[in-house]
Write a protein that holds these residues in place. Structure first.
Motif, PDB file in Angstrom:
ATOM      1  N   LEU A 265       0.853  -1.203   0.000  1.00 47.54           N
ATOM      2  CA  LEU A 265       0.000   0.000   0.000  1.00 47.54           C
ATOM      3  C   LEU A 265       0.885   1.248   0.000  1.00 47.54           C
ATOM      4  CD1 LEU A 265      -2.732   1.514   0.358  1.00 47.54           C
ATOM      5  CD2 LEU A 265      -2.494   1.143   2.827  1.00 47.54           C
ATOM      6  N   THR A 266       1.893   1.237   0.865  1.00 48.73           N
ATOM      7  CA  THR A 266       2.805   2.394   0.965  1.00 48.73           C
ATOM      8  C   THR A 266       3.517   2.646  -0.359  1.00 48.73           C
ATOM      9  OG1 THR A 266       3.100   1.812   3.292  1.00 48.73           O
ATOM     10  CG2 THR A 266       4.707   3.353   2.346  1.00 48.73           C
ATOM     11  N   GLU A 267       3.949   1.562  -1.003  1.00 50.72           N
ATOM     12  CA  GLU A 267       4.642   1.698  -2.308  1.00 50.72           C
ATOM     13  C   GLU A 267       3.722   2.356  -3.339  1.00 50.72           C
ATOM     14  OE1 GLU A 267       7.301  -2.410  -1.708  1.00 50.72           O
ATOM     15  OE2 GLU A 267       5.718  -2.317  -3.253  1.00 50.72           O
ATOM     16  N   LYS A 268       2.455   1.928  -3.340  1.00 47.27           N
ATOM     17  CA  LYS A 268       1.499   2.484  -4.312  1.00 47.27           C
ATOM     18  C   LYS A 268       1.290   3.978  -4.064  1.00 47.27           C
ATOM     19  CE  LYS A 268       0.249  -1.248  -6.590  1.00 47.27           C
ATOM     20  NZ  LYS A 268       0.569  -1.338  -8.024  1.00 47.27           N
ATOM     21  N   VAL A 269       1.089   4.308  -2.786  1.00 49.28           N
ATOM     22  CA  VAL A 269       0.821   5.722  -2.454  1.00 49.28           C
ATOM     23  C   VAL A 269       2.045   6.574  -2.789  1.00 49.28           C
ATOM     24  CG1 VAL A 269       0.360   7.317  -0.544  1.00 49.28           C
ATOM     25  CG2 VAL A 269      -0.935   5.184  -0.725  1.00 49.28           C
ATOM     26  N   ASN A 270       3.233   6.071  -2.456  1.00 47.99           N
ATOM     27  CA  ASN A 270       4.461   6.845  -2.743  1.00 47.99           C
ATOM     28  C   ASN A 270       4.699   7.038  -4.242  1.00 47.99           C
ATOM     29  OD1 ASN A 270       4.922   7.090  -0.027  1.00 47.99           O
ATOM     30  ND2 ASN A 270       6.381   5.366   0.096  1.00 47.99           N
ATOM     31  N   SER A 271       4.170   6.087  -5.045  1.00 48.94           N
ATOM     32  CA  SER A 271       4.381   6.225  -6.504  1.00 48.94           C
ATOM     33  C   SER A 271       3.197   6.949  -7.161  1.00 48.94           C
ATOM     34  CB  SER A 271       4.550   4.829  -7.133  1.00 48.94           C
ATOM     35  OG  SER A 271       3.349   4.082  -6.898  1.00 48.94           O
ATOM     36  N   GLY A 272       2.253   7.431  -6.358  1.00 49.13           N
ATOM     37  CA  GLY A 272       1.121   8.183  -6.920  1.00 49.13           C
ATOM     38  C   GLY A 272       0.057   7.309  -7.546  1.00 49.13           C
ATOM     39  N   GLU A 273       0.201   5.995  -7.400  1.00 49.10           N
ATOM     40  CA  GLU A 273      -0.827   5.087  -7.946  1.00 49.10           C
ATOM     41  C   GLU A 273      -1.944   4.945  -6.903  1.00 49.10           C
ATOM     42  OE1 GLU A 273       2.235   2.405 -10.692  1.00 49.10           O
ATOM     43  OE2 GLU A 273       1.163   1.469  -9.030  1.00 49.10           O
ATOM     44  N   LEU A 274      -2.869   5.930  -6.909  1.00 49.04           N
ATOM     45  CA  LEU A 274      -3.855   6.045  -5.831  1.00 49.04           C
ATOM     46  C   LEU A 274      -5.151   5.309  -6.107  1.00 49.04           C
ATOM     47  CD1 LEU A 274      -3.325   9.789  -4.797  1.00 49.04           C
ATOM     48  CD2 LEU A 274      -2.149   7.733  -3.957  1.00 49.04           C
ATOM     49  N   ALA A 278      -6.623   7.911  -9.809  1.00 49.99           N
ATOM     50  CA  ALA A 278      -5.359   8.183 -10.529  1.00 49.99           C
ATOM     51  C   ALA A 278      -5.256   7.323 -11.785  1.00 49.99           C
ATOM     52  CB  ALA A 278      -4.178   7.894  -9.592  1.00 49.99           C
ATOM     53  N   GLY A 279      -6.284   6.503 -12.027  1.00 52.14           N
ATOM     54  CA  GLY A 279      -6.259   5.611 -13.193  1.00 52.14           C
ATOM     55  C   GLY A 279      -5.539   4.307 -12.940  1.00 52.14           C
ATOM     56  N   LYS A 280      -4.780   4.229 -11.825  1.00 50.96           N
ATOM     57  CA  LYS A 280      -4.048   2.986 -11.527  1.00 50.96           C
ATOM     58  C   LYS A 280      -3.812   2.877 -10.021  1.00 50.96           C
ATOM     59  CE  LYS A 280       0.224   0.511 -13.026  1.00 50.96           C
ATOM     60  NZ  LYS A 280      -0.196  -0.674 -12.315  1.00 50.96           N
ATOM     61  N   GLY A 281      -4.003   1.694  -9.521  1.00 47.14           N
ATOM     62  CA  GLY A 281      -3.687   1.413  -8.104  1.00 47.14           C
ATOM     63  C   GLY A 281      -3.221  -0.025  -8.055  1.00 47.14           C
ATOM     64  N   PHE A 282      -3.928  -0.863  -7.330  1.00 49.18           N
ATOM     65  CA  PHE A 282      -3.656  -2.310  -7.431  1.00 49.18           C
ATOM     66  C   PHE A 282      -4.111  -2.829  -8.791  1.00 49.18           C
ATOM     67  CE2 PHE A 282      -1.905  -3.305  -3.431  1.00 49.18           C
ATOM     68  CZ  PHE A 282      -2.494  -2.477  -2.472  1.00 49.18           C
ATOM     69  N   TYR A 283      -5.035  -2.095  -9.385  1.00 54.10           N
ATOM     70  CA  TYR A 283      -5.566  -2.450 -10.711  1.00 54.10           C
ATOM     71  C   TYR A 283      -5.450  -1.274 -11.685  1.00 54.10           C
ATOM     72  CZ  TYR A 283      -7.753  -6.249  -8.045  1.00 54.10           C
ATOM     73  OH  TYR A 283      -7.970  -7.341  -7.236  1.00 54.10           O
ATOM     74  N   ASP A 284      -5.597  -1.578 -12.969  1.00 51.63           N
ATOM     75  CA  ASP A 284      -5.635  -0.552 -14.005  1.00 51.63           C
ATOM     76  C   ASP A 284      -7.089  -0.101 -14.170  1.00 51.63           C
ATOM     77  OD1 ASP A 284      -4.851  -0.488 -17.613  1.00 51.63           O
ATOM     78  OD2 ASP A 284      -5.682   1.008 -16.202  1.00 51.63           O
ATOM     79  N   TRP A 285      -7.362   1.184 -13.865  1.00 49.47           N
ATOM     80  CA  TRP A 285      -8.716   1.726 -13.968  1.00 49.47           C
ATOM     81  C   TRP A 285      -8.882   2.593 -15.215  1.00 49.47           C
ATOM     82  CZ3 TRP A 285     -12.765   1.039 -10.280  1.00 49.47           C
ATOM     83  CH2 TRP A 285     -12.395   0.261  -9.181  1.00 49.47           C
ATOM     84  N   SER A 286      -7.846   2.614 -16.074  1.00 53.61           N
ATOM     85  CA  SER A 286      -7.891   3.568 -17.204  1.00 53.61           C
ATOM     86  C   SER A 286      -8.994   3.226 -18.202  1.00 53.61           C
ATOM     87  CB  SER A 286      -6.519   3.582 -17.908  1.00 53.61           C
ATOM     88  OG  SER A 286      -6.199   2.260 -18.339  1.00 53.61           O
ATOM     89  N   VAL A 287      -9.458   1.958 -18.185  1.00 51.09           N
ATOM     90  CA  VAL A 287     -10.547   1.595 -19.103  1.00 51.09           C
ATOM     91  C   VAL A 287     -11.783   1.149 -18.309  1.00 51.09           C
ATOM     92  CG1 VAL A 287      -9.130   1.038 -21.128  1.00 51.09           C
ATOM     93  CG2 VAL A 287      -9.452  -0.672 -19.334  1.00 51.09           C
ATOM     94  N   GLY A 288     -11.969   1.768 -17.124  1.00 45.89           N
ATOM     95  CA  GLY A 288     -13.162   1.421 -16.321  1.00 45.89           C
ATOM     96  C   GLY A 288     -12.811   0.414 -15.236  1.00 45.89           C
ATOM     97  N   ARG A 289     -13.879  -0.099 -14.582  1.00 49.49           N
ATOM     98  CA  ARG A 289     -13.664  -1.005 -13.452  1.00 49.49           C
ATOM     99  C   ARG A 289     -12.915  -2.253 -13.910  1.00 49.49           C
ATOM    100  NH1 ARG A 289     -18.617  -2.547  -9.808  1.00 49.49           N
ATOM    101  NH2 ARG A 289     -17.091  -4.015  -8.956  1.00 49.49           N
ATOM    102  N   PRO A 290     -11.967  -2.725 -13.101  1.00 47.89           N
ATOM    103  CA  PRO A 290     -11.238  -3.955 -13.457  1.00 47.89           C
ATOM    104  C   PRO A 290     -12.192  -5.144 -13.470  1.00 47.89           C
ATOM    105  CG  PRO A 290     -10.723  -3.283 -11.208  1.00 47.89           C
ATOM    106  CD  PRO A 290     -11.557  -2.185 -11.808  1.00 47.89           C
ATOM    107  N   ASN A 291     -11.916  -6.073 -14.370  1.00 48.59           N
ATOM    108  CA  ASN A 291     -12.779  -7.249 -14.462  1.00 48.59           C
ATOM    109  C   ASN A 291     -12.156  -8.372 -13.629  1.00 48.59           C
ATOM    110  OD1 ASN A 291     -14.595  -9.153 -15.144  1.00 48.59           O
ATOM    111  ND2 ASN A 291     -13.675  -9.621 -17.145  1.00 48.59           N
TER     112      ASN A 291
END
Ligand code: 3HC
Length: 294
Positions: A265-274, A278-291
């Motif tokens: 979680l800390t790594e994600k927040v520090n890299s701005g993957e919110l 932000a379009g990306k976190g644990f999943y890629d949200w750039s094309v909508g909800r992850p399947n």
């Protein structure tokens, strides 16, 4: 004595939660002043409200005149003085940073009338921590909504150490007027009910991912298989990994060292993957909800 009828509210913060609270107030027939510090956030909040109203109208959940009523009664503003001075009820939905909240409440107290109620949408903070520097603490209450506000009925109405009975009841009644299901939290304690119950689980799920025992998508698929609408990691992305991070940090300070934000979680927040925002976190949200296949 008949309790004060609230017909107008101010919402401070037009972000994910603030815009949702504003929309719920509009749908409850209230006039809403929506304030943010910058026009981009304010406009984004207004756009999200309008998009959501269109969805509700398209699905036949609200009539055209209700949608128009909401759009007419929404007053976005960048003017803090104007947003505060005549409002009888203020919802605060700013980031979970205690100094930010304390400074805001002190600034609000300088402008607002003595009877104006301040309701914090804080996820976890004790109300008495927010009111620490205030002269009048009896009018401050927690009103913790859940994301997405337009769909989630629950609101935790939290009594601070000095919150008056009248403040609690006016807030409780207002949440009912906003078509929500309020529950009273009568003791000022960190994370209240829902987040307090879920906190230990998040520690263990974070440890599983940090120790590479399983991947977020595998854990989420399992949770969905067991009936959750979203697994922990998708939900954390959805509400924002920064919100999740601040919540863990706060619980680690006030509850127990084990609530420390987990490494991934800390790594994600520090890299701005919110997450979704932000379009990306644990999943890629750039094309909508992850399947996430169950
Ligand atoms: N406005 C209006 N309606 C909307 C909408 C919007 N912005 N977004 C979606 N909808 C409607 C859809 O049209 C659909 O309507 P229908 O059922 O009539 O077809 C319905 O809502 C469901 O939406 P979707 O089909 O797009 O997606 P899902 O069925 O997966 O539901 C969800 C989405 C409601 C977010 C569901 O995934 C869910 O409940 N997730 C868990 C949410 C949760 O637990 N929130 C709490 C987080 S913790 C928190 O907030 C605390 C804080 O302190 C951090």
């Amino acid at each position: 004595m008949k309790r004060k009828e609230i017909t107008t509210v101010t919402v401070i913060g037009a972000g994910d939660m603030g815009h949702g609270i504003a929309q719920a107030a509009l749908l409850g027939g209230l006039i809403v002043h929506l304030y943010d510090t910058n026009n981009t956030s304010l406009q984004r909040g207004v756009d999200k409200i309008n998009e959501s109203l269109e969805i509700l109208h398209r699905k036949g959940k609200i009539k055209a005149e209700e949608m128009q009523f909401c759009k007419t009664n929404l007053h976005p503003t960048l003017n803090f003085q104007e947003a505060i001075e005549s409002s009888p009820f203020i919802f605060e939905a700013v980031p979970e940073i205690v100094e930010l909240k304390r400074n805001l409440y002190s600034d609000m107290e300088k402008i607002a009338s003595r009877n104006t109620i301040f309701a914090s949408n804080t996820s976890n903070m004790k109300i008495s921590e927010i009111t620490k520097d205030l002269q009048y603490k009896d009018r401050v209450v927690g009103a913790h909504f859940f994301n997405p506000v337009v769909l989630m009925k629950l609101v935790e109405v939290i009594r601070g150490d000095e919150t008056s009975d009248e403040t609690m009841e006016i807030t409780y009644d207002l949440c009912l007027k906003m078509n929500k299901t309020p529950v009273r939290v009568e003791k000022d304690s960190p994370s209240f009910i829902v987040n307090r119950i879920n906190a230990p689980l998040r520690v263990f799920l974070g440890a599983i991912v940090d120790n590479e025992i399983a991947q977020p998508e595998e854990i989420d698929a399992l949770m969905k298989f067991h009936g959750e609408p979203m697994g922990h990691f998708e939900l954390a992305d959805y509400v924002g990994l920064d919100v999740t991070y601040y919540s863990c940090q706060y619980r680690q300070q006030v509850l127990h060292q084990d609530y420390i934000p987990y490494k991934k979680l800390t790594e994600k927040v520090n890299s701005g993957e919110l997450g979704k925002k932000a379009g990306k976190g644990f999943y890629d949200w750039s094309v909508g909800r992850p399947n996430i296949d169950v």
